[in-house]
Design a protein around this motif. Sequence first.
Motif, PDB file in Angstrom:
ATOM      1  N   CYS A  39      45.617  21.990  38.192  1.00 17.80           N
ATOM      2  CA  CYS A  39      46.261  22.251  39.478  1.00 17.80           C
ATOM      3  C   CYS A  39      46.083  23.738  39.784  1.00 17.80           C
ATOM      4  O   CYS A  39      46.707  24.590  39.144  1.00 17.80           O
ATOM      5  CB  CYS A  39      47.741  21.893  39.435  1.00 17.80           C
ATOM      6  N   LEU A  40      45.221  24.030  40.742  1.00 19.97           N
ATOM      7  CA  LEU A  40      44.838  25.398  41.071  1.00 19.97           C
ATOM      8  C   LEU A  40      45.172  25.708  42.523  1.00 19.97           C
ATOM      9  O   LEU A  40      45.472  24.796  43.301  1.00 19.97           O
ATOM     10  CB  LEU A  40      43.334  25.564  40.835  1.00 19.97           C
ATOM     11  N   ASP A  59      36.072  25.212  29.343  1.00 16.84           N
ATOM     12  CA  ASP A  59      36.982  24.204  29.900  1.00 16.84           C
ATOM     13  C   ASP A  59      37.846  24.771  31.016  1.00 16.84           C
ATOM     14  O   ASP A  59      38.333  24.030  31.868  1.00 16.84           O
ATOM     15  CB  ASP A  59      37.904  23.641  28.808  1.00 16.84           C
ATOM     16  N   LEU A  60      38.056  26.076  31.001  1.00 16.31           N
ATOM     17  CA  LEU A  60      38.918  26.722  31.994  1.00 16.31           C
ATOM     18  C   LEU A  60      38.118  27.572  32.986  1.00 16.31           C
ATOM     19  O   LEU A  60      38.669  28.451  33.649  1.00 16.31           O
ATOM     20  CB  LEU A  60      39.978  27.565  31.279  1.00 16.31           C
ATOM     21  N   GLN A  61      36.831  27.299  33.124  1.00 14.74           N
ATOM     22  CA  GLN A  61      35.966  28.073  34.018  1.00 14.74           C
ATOM     23  C   GLN A  61      36.487  28.067  35.454  1.00 14.74           C
ATOM     24  O   GLN A  61      36.487  29.086  36.134  1.00 14.74           O
ATOM     25  CB  GLN A  61      34.532  27.542  33.974  1.00 14.74           C
ATOM     26  N   ARG A  62      36.954  26.932  35.912  1.00 16.62           N
ATOM     27  CA  ARG A  62      37.465  26.825  37.289  1.00 16.62           C
ATOM     28  C   ARG A  62      38.690  27.727  37.464  1.00 16.62           C
ATOM     29  O   ARG A  62      38.876  28.350  38.511  1.00 16.62           O
ATOM     30  CB  ARG A  62      37.815  25.375  37.603  1.00 16.62           C
ATOM     31  N   VAL A  63      39.524  27.819  36.437  1.00 15.98           N
ATOM     32  CA  VAL A  63      40.688  28.717  36.474  1.00 15.98           C
ATOM     33  C   VAL A  63      40.207  30.161  36.592  1.00 15.98           C
ATOM     34  O   VAL A  63      40.711  30.931  37.421  1.00 15.98           O
ATOM     35  CB  VAL A  63      41.554  28.547  35.204  1.00 15.98           C
ATOM     36  N   LEU A  64      39.236  30.546  35.775  1.00 20.40           N
ATOM     37  CA  LEU A  64      38.725  31.909  35.780  1.00 20.40           C
ATOM     38  C   LEU A  64      38.103  32.268  37.129  1.00 20.40           C
ATOM     39  O   LEU A  64      38.227  33.408  37.588  1.00 20.40           O
ATOM     40  CB  LEU A  64      37.714  32.090  34.650  1.00 20.40           C
ATOM     41  N   GLU A  69      43.909  34.633  42.491  1.00 22.73           N
ATOM     42  CA  GLU A  69      45.064  33.981  43.113  1.00 22.73           C
ATOM     43  C   GLU A  69      46.048  33.417  42.085  1.00 22.73           C
ATOM     44  O   GLU A  69      46.987  32.721  42.458  1.00 22.73           O
ATOM     45  CB  GLU A  69      44.576  32.852  44.014  1.00 22.73           C
ATOM     46  N   ILE A  70      45.813  33.714  40.794  1.00 28.34           N
ATOM     47  CA  ILE A  70      46.656  33.153  39.736  1.00 28.34           C
ATOM     48  C   ILE A  70      47.234  34.269  38.881  1.00 28.34           C
ATOM     49  O   ILE A  70      46.494  35.124  38.382  1.00 28.34           O
ATOM     50  CB  ILE A  70      45.832  32.197  38.832  1.00 28.34           C
ATOM     51  N   GLU A  71      48.554  34.271  38.708  1.00 27.70           N
ATOM     52  CA  GLU A  71      49.209  35.214  37.805  1.00 27.70           C
ATOM     53  C   GLU A  71      49.569  34.554  36.483  1.00 27.70           C
ATOM     54  O   GLU A  71      49.547  35.195  35.438  1.00 27.70           O
ATOM     55  CB  GLU A  71      50.474  35.783  38.446  1.00 27.70           C
ATOM     56  N   VAL A  72      49.926  33.276  36.549  1.00 25.42           N
ATOM     57  CA  VAL A  72      50.375  32.551  35.358  1.00 25.42           C
ATOM     58  C   VAL A  72      49.636  31.228  35.266  1.00 25.42           C
ATOM     59  O   VAL A  72      49.555  30.491  36.243  1.00 25.42           O
ATOM     60  CB  VAL A  72      51.897  32.265  35.419  1.00 25.42           C
ATOM     61  N   ALA A 120      52.418  32.488  42.080  1.00 27.14           N
ATOM     62  CA  ALA A 120      50.965  32.358  41.898  1.00 27.14           C
ATOM     63  C   ALA A 120      50.713  31.690  40.541  1.00 27.14           C
ATOM     64  O   ALA A 120      50.328  32.322  39.573  1.00 27.14           O
ATOM     65  CB  ALA A 120      50.303  33.735  41.960  1.00 27.14           C
ATOM     66  N   VAL A 121      50.960  30.388  40.496  1.00 19.24           N
ATOM     67  CA  VAL A 121      50.899  29.629  39.255  1.00 19.24           C
ATOM     68  C   VAL A 121      49.802  28.570  39.329  1.00 19.24           C
ATOM     69  O   VAL A 121      49.507  28.035  40.398  1.00 19.24           O
ATOM     70  CB  VAL A 121      52.267  28.969  38.941  1.00 19.24           C
ATOM     71  N   ALA A 122      49.217  28.314  38.177  1.00 20.31           N
ATOM     72  CA  ALA A 122      48.268  27.196  38.024  1.00 20.31           C
ATOM     73  C   ALA A 122      48.652  26.484  36.738  1.00 20.31           C
ATOM     74  O   ALA A 122      49.355  27.036  35.888  1.00 20.31           O
ATOM     75  CB  ALA A 122      46.836  27.719  37.939  1.00 20.31           C
ATOM     76  N   VAL A 123      48.199  25.237  36.608  1.00 21.63           N
ATOM     77  CA  VAL A 123      48.524  24.485  35.393  1.00 21.63           C
ATOM     78  C   VAL A 123      47.335  23.623  34.996  1.00 21.63           C
ATOM     79  O   VAL A 123      46.645  23.059  35.843  1.00 21.63           O
ATOM     80  CB  VAL A 123      49.811  23.631  35.584  1.00 21.63           C
ATOM     81  N   ALA A 124      47.107  23.584  33.688  1.00 29.81           N
ATOM     82  CA  ALA A 124      46.102  22.692  33.094  1.00 29.81           C
ATOM     83  C   ALA A 124      46.891  21.670  32.295  1.00 29.81           C
ATOM     84  O   ALA A 124      47.619  22.029  31.368  1.00 29.81           O
ATOM     85  CB  ALA A 124      45.171  23.503  32.177  1.00 29.81           C
TER      86      ALA A 124
END
Length: 128
Positions: A39-40, A59-64, A69-72, A120-124
């Motif tokens: 969830c990005l 596995d977290l390339q999309r997060v990077l 836009e992501i702090e946590v 500014a949160v994302a979750v895997a």
Amino acid sequence: MAKGIEIREAHFPGRAPIDAYGNGGFRFADMSHRGSILCLPSGIYGWDKTEGTLLTVADLQRVLEEAGEIEVLLVGTGKEIRPLPPEIKAALKERGISSDPMSTGAAVRTFNVMLAESRAVAVALIAV
């Protein structure tokens, strides 16, 4: 002429709280998804990870890619809490993202609260 079934990458183009989890998937935005998800800020994506598999930076390339836009980043590691490998923590920290591994259930609840606070949160999330 009909081409047959076309399988596309799972993607919901927006931010939404997670309404339910379990039985190997998640419910959100009046939809359901079988399997793990990311969830990005750009949306919710299917994620090809299962409980017990080792996470990698790839596995977290999309997060990077969305780091600005992501702090946590919350990482739901399944039924049990599993630490993140040092190379993942370093890659996230290098881009200004703090990370917090926890059980998938705890990650869902924490994500929903932080999302409601417009953080500014994302979750895997690894499906349980």
